[in-house]
Enzyme design. Sequence first.
Site, PDB file in Angstrom:
ATOM      1  CD  GLU A 116      -1.745  -2.166   1.983  1.00 44.85           C
ATOM      2  OE1 GLU A 116      -0.690  -2.245   2.652  1.00 44.85           O
ATOM      3  OE2 GLU A 116      -2.539  -3.124   1.852  1.00 44.85           O
ATOM      4  CE1 TYR A 128       7.599   0.834  -3.744  1.00 41.93           C
ATOM      5  CE2 TYR A 128       5.651   2.173  -3.391  1.00 41.93           C
ATOM      6  CZ  TYR A 128       6.800   1.582  -2.905  1.00 41.93           C
ATOM      7  OH  TYR A 128       7.147   1.742  -1.589  1.00 41.93           O
TER       8      TYR A 128
END
Length: 161
Positions: A116, A128
């Site tokens: 998360e 990411y």
Amino acid sequence: MSCPEAYQSVMEADLLFRPLVPQDLPSVLDIELQGYSHPWSEAVFLDCFKDSYHLWAACRAESLVGYAVVAYMVDEAHLLNICMHPRVRGKGIGRQLLRHVLAAASREGMSQLLLEVRASNESAIALYEDEGFREIGRRPGYYPSANGREDARVMVLRFSQ
Ligand SMILES: CC(C)(COP(=O)(O)OP(=O)(O)OC[C@H]1O[C@@H](n2cnc3c(N)ncnc32)[C@H](O)[C@@H]1OP(=O)(O)O)[C@@H](O)C(=O)NCCC(=O)NCCS
């Protein structure tokens, strides 16, 4: 900076990844306080020293400059925390540490890494996405924030079999 240049500078900087130990916590907490608006407490870190958790230290010239905390649940790895000291950010070390975490999880039989991230955390999201993670959902109001609550983006990288 292109990837090859980034990793050359990382190698020149004498980078080492090793398991984190409880004795590292003063350095970890110092970095944690500088990394987050709502940092983890020492008790939260201490609670992560158990079998299903994998804690990594990134060290440069023998100083701890960052860390990652990963939980393994059945065949899924969950990245709970990754943080670099502000003075070493932007040098490719966070990416190297993430790749180290991914390689270890894959090697140890995990099928994917889930995480998360705060919806406003643009630098982490850029990292990411660049490493191949994709968003699979959102958790509304997951994080406390200065203005109340903030959504989490849930991202995953599945390992090829
Ligand atoms: C997220 C974090 C771990 C990245 O570590 P880092 O060592 O600074 O990252 P790197 O130097 O390896 O950069 C990798 C990529 O991240 C992105 N990135 C890093 N800093 C950035 C910035 N200030 N703005 C935009 N993108 C950024 C870029 O895509 C970068 O690739 P590039 O250098 O090819 O452009 C670091 O910023 C950090 O510790 N942040 C505070 C804690 C945190 O938010 N952790 C994530 C919780 S989910």
